[in-house]
Structure formats: C-alpha cells, structure tokens
Design a protein around this motif. Structure first.
Motif, PDB file in Angstrom:
ATOM      1  N   LYS A  38     -13.537  40.957  64.536  1.00  0.00           N
ATOM      2  CA  LYS A  38     -13.844  41.467  65.833  1.00  0.00           C
ATOM      3  C   LYS A  38     -14.606  42.783  65.666  1.00  0.00           C
ATOM      4  CE  LYS A  38     -10.760  38.683  68.683  1.00  0.00           C
ATOM      5  NZ  LYS A  38      -9.774  38.571  69.885  1.00  0.00           N
ATOM      6  N   GLY A 197     -17.513  25.103  70.776  1.00  0.00           N
ATOM      7  CA  GLY A 197     -17.049  26.265  71.818  1.00  0.00           C
ATOM      8  C   GLY A 197     -15.307  26.534  71.805  1.00  0.00           C
ATOM      9  N   ALA A 198     -14.670  25.330  71.722  1.00  0.00           N
ATOM     10  CA  ALA A 198     -13.388  25.339  71.569  1.00  0.00           C
ATOM     11  C   ALA A 198     -12.909  25.906  70.309  1.00  0.00           C
ATOM     12  CB  ALA A 198     -12.692  23.866  71.748  1.00  0.00           C
ATOM     13  N   LYS A 200     -14.494  28.130  68.370  1.00  0.00           N
ATOM     14  CA  LYS A 200     -14.709  29.609  68.404  1.00  0.00           C
ATOM     15  C   LYS A 200     -13.698  30.326  69.472  1.00  0.00           C
ATOM     16  CE  LYS A 200     -19.160  29.258  69.787  1.00  0.00           C
ATOM     17  NZ  LYS A 200     -20.616  29.660  70.098  1.00  0.00           N
ATOM     18  N   LYS A 201     -13.324  29.780  70.564  1.00  0.00           N
ATOM     19  CA  LYS A 201     -12.337  30.431  71.081  1.00  0.00           C
ATOM     20  C   LYS A 201     -11.003  30.485  70.706  1.00  0.00           C
ATOM     21  CE  LYS A 201     -10.855  30.298  75.919  1.00  0.00           C
ATOM     22  NZ  LYS A 201      -9.262  30.429  75.873  1.00  0.00           N
ATOM     23  N   ARG A 202     -10.701  29.516  70.018  1.00  0.00           N
ATOM     24  CA  ARG A 202      -9.417  29.142  69.182  1.00  0.00           C
ATOM     25  C   ARG A 202      -9.430  30.301  68.212  1.00  0.00           C
ATOM     26  NH1 ARG A 202      -5.622  25.300  67.403  1.00  0.00           N
ATOM     27  NH2 ARG A 202      -4.168  26.681  65.944  1.00  0.00           N
ATOM     28  N   GLN A 204     -10.894  33.056  68.215  1.00  0.00           N
ATOM     29  CA  GLN A 204     -10.776  34.494  68.737  1.00  0.00           C
ATOM     30  C   GLN A 204      -9.460  34.789  69.469  1.00  0.00           C
ATOM     31  OE1 GLN A 204     -14.241  34.132  71.401  1.00  0.00           O
ATOM     32  NE2 GLN A 204     -15.621  34.619  69.542  1.00  0.00           N
ATOM     33  N   ASP A 205      -8.893  33.627  69.824  1.00  0.00           N
ATOM     34  CA  ASP A 205      -7.705  33.754  70.821  1.00  0.00           C
ATOM     35  C   ASP A 205      -6.177  33.641  69.921  1.00  0.00           C
ATOM     36  OD1 ASP A 205      -9.154  34.181  72.916  1.00  0.00           O
ATOM     37  OD2 ASP A 205      -8.945  32.392  73.898  1.00  0.00           O
ATOM     38  N   ASP A 212     -14.011  37.083  65.642  1.00  0.00           N
ATOM     39  CA  ASP A 212     -15.186  36.491  66.098  1.00  0.00           C
ATOM     40  C   ASP A 212     -15.719  35.606  65.588  1.00  0.00           C
ATOM     41  OD1 ASP A 212     -14.845  38.401  68.105  1.00  0.00           O
ATOM     42  OD2 ASP A 212     -16.251  39.875  67.560  1.00  0.00           O
ATOM     43  N   SER A 214     -19.165  32.634  65.592  1.00  0.00           N
ATOM     44  CA  SER A 214     -20.389  32.115  66.216  1.00  0.00           C
ATOM     45  C   SER A 214     -21.029  31.229  65.235  1.00  0.00           C
ATOM     46  CB  SER A 214     -21.537  33.411  66.364  1.00  0.00           C
ATOM     47  OG  SER A 214     -21.509  33.908  64.926  1.00  0.00           O
TER      48      SER A 214
END
Length: 364
Positions: A38, A197-198, A200-202, A204-205, A212, A214
C-alpha cells in the motif's frame, strides 16, 4: 524547407513518444492483476511478504492451470547496474520469478536458448538488452549483485518493457539481494469474467493481504507519465519551431504577391472579387505547406523501427524501445503543416485582396 524541417522534427518526437508509450502500455494484460505494498507507486519500491502472498493466491477469482495450481506469480524486481557496450552504465530491472510466471505473462517467450534453471545462477535476458549491454549475449556471463550469472536464453515480449529486463530464479535473486522471503509484487491471472473490482477490494480490505491492487493496464497507464511529459515537450518544441516556419511562409507569400501585381490587377479587372483573390493565395500557401509536410514525413520515415533507450522517471530504470511512425502521426504532421501554411498565407493574401484595381494595373 522550413515547414518540412519542422514537420520532420515533429514526426520524430511523436514517433519517440509513440514507441515509448506502446512499450509501456502493451506490457499489461487485461486479466492480470498487480498487487503491491500500500502506497507503493511501482513494484521496484514495494514489498510483499510470503504470508500475504499465501493468503491471496487461493482466492476464488484467481485462475488455475490444468493441475489446479493457482496462476499467481510472486516476483522480485530489483535494479542493477549494467555496463553499456559503448561505455557508461544504466539501471536495469532484474526480475526474479518462478516457472508459473510464464503462464501469467503470456507474451513472454524464450526465442533463443532455454529457460534458466534454479540454484545455478542463470538468467534469460530481453532481446532489447542484447548488443546494448556487455555480457548480454547468449552464452556470456554477466556480473551484477554479488554473483556472476550465465545468460542461457533470450526472450521476447511483443515489444513490451519486459524486453528491457533480465529474469532469473526467484530464490537465487532473493539470496543474492538478501531479501529473505520478501517479494516486490505479486501478479495473478483472473478467471475469465471475474469481478476484478471485487478482487481488488478483497486484496485491499483483507487484513491478511492488505495490498493495493490494480489491473496491469491500469498499473502501466500510471507508468506512462514519462511518455506524456515527452509528448508535451515535443509539442512545445514543435510550436516554437513552427512560429519561425510561419514567418518564412509569410515572406514567401509576400514575395508572391509583390511579383504578381499585374495578375492581381487583371483578375480584379475581369471581375474576380477580393475574396476570390485572397482565397487563391491562401490555397496556394496551403498546398505549398502540405507538400512540404509530405517531404518532412518522408525525411523522418527512416527512424521508424529504430531502437533507442531512455530512463523511466517513475521506476528510475532504463527501458529500450523502438520509434513508431504511425499513420495517425503522419496525419497529425500534415494537419500541422496545413495550419502553418494557412497562418503563413493569411496576411499576404489579405494584402492581395485589399489591392485596388487601378493601383495594381499602374504598378504593372
């Protein structure tokens, strides 16, 4: 001649930018995802732990091979000094990978020699390094880091930035760089139709992953900043040169008006209106400029495909690429020449339009 020179310079600069941008952007595959620490802008300044990689490689959105193994590639990208053949040194990316990397990076193919073997200090080098840097020929030995490495293969990657890298076994490079179990980044290939998108979010979270993410096109679009800077600089240089060319065109057309006083007076006496006279001189200037533009494009054509290199201000490493004179660049150059021609012909044409019939015939 002035317009042709300006157009030639414009084409050369734009071909440089096009080649650089293609080398950067073509490196990405739309179904590949890059994961870095990150806040890291590039993988060369990133760090990914083994635990983080183990947590992410079994996510359901990651594609698997025929044996059920996830197509997830842990990679270590470091910068090493390579000696140029003609003298000097450059920062070159050396990438440590495992065999799965060739399944993730589908554009990379060994075209000469063979793939490196682990634990014996072997490397494969991108074809853009061959002949440009000492020791990068097949069968040669190259010194970087704490060891000497034997070049056992040459690879191509469809002209992408990977062709400006050297690849070795991940564990060999980790040991040489004393990086332990740390990677620079992870590259994973997503399942066709997966919600990126999901994914990438997984990544990151999830506190176990916390990276991070992309897509590769997004990642390399951010790396193309240097190409955008070069394009802006090229446009500025071309505009400054174009101002001089426009004044040259003006002088040419003023001379044409002065030398055709009798013709102008005759045309006006025959009934041609001032707008027609002005239009004829503007069209003449336009045709001269476009003809000069064609000459300028022809002058610049030999640089198409010529190999060069430059530093990437984002990664601080050197990449090699080829000039690309595309049809779009040639069209832009001709439009640029046309604008110079019109601007250079307007004032002389206006002078011809305002010339009175009596004065024109008297001067004749």
């Amino acid at each position: 001649g002035g317009i042709a020179l300006v157009v030639a310079v414009f084409v050369i600069v734009m071909a440089l930018v096009a080649g650089l941008r293609r080398a950067i952007t073509i490196s990405g595959s739309p179904d590949n995802v890059v994961l870095v620490r990150k806040g890291a802008t590039t993988e060369t300044v990133s760090g990914v732990g083994k635990d983080q990689f183990d947590a992410l490689k079994f996510l359901s959105a990651i594609r698997r091979d025929e044996d059920g193994n996830p197509l997830a590639s842990p990679e270590l990208a470091i910068q090493e000094f390579f000696d140029r053949t003609g003298g000097g040194r450059d920062n070159i990316v050396v990438r440590g990978v495992l065999p799965v990397a060739l399944k993730v990076h589908e554009k990379v193919h060994v075209v000469e020699g063979r793939m490196f073997k682990p634990s014996v200090k072997e490397v494969i080098v991108g074809k853009q390094l061959v002949g440009r840097y000492q020791g990068c020929e097949l069968g040669s030995t190259i010194k970087f880091g704490r060891n000497k490495w034997k070049v056992v293969g040459i690879f191509e990657a469809d002209g992408s930035t990977f062709e400006s890298e050297a690849w070795s076994d991940l564990h060999d490079l980790q040991g040489d760089a004393r990086r332990g179990d740390t990677f620079s980044a992870a590259r994973v290939k997503a399942v066709p139709g997966a919600d990126l998108g999901a994914l990438k979010k997984r990544a990151q979270d999830d506190p176990r992953i916390n990276l991070d993410a992309s897509t590769e096109p997004e990642y390399y679009a951010a790396q193309s900043l240097v190409a955008n800077q070069m394009r802006a600089l090229g446009v500025v240089v071309a505009v400054v040169m174009a101002i001089g060319a426009i004044f040259g065109a003006m002088n040419t057309m003023y001379a044409a008006v002065a030398g055709r006083t009798a013709e102008i007076g005759t045309l006006r006496a025959l009934g041609f209106n001032p707008g027609s006279v002005m239009g004829s001189f503007v069209i003449e200037s336009l045709l001269l400029a476009v003809s000069a533009g064609i000459v300028g494009v022809i002058i610049a054509l030999p640089i198409n495909g010529l190999s060069t290199s430059m530093g990437n201000s984002m990664t601080f490493s050197t990449m090699a690429f080829s000039f690309r004179v595309t049809p779009a660049i040639a069209l832009e150059a001709l439009l640029f020449a046309a604008v110079m021609g019109v601007l250079g012909g307007l004032l002389p044409a206006r002078q011809a339009m305002r010339m009175r019939v009596v004065d024109a015939l008297r001067r004749a």
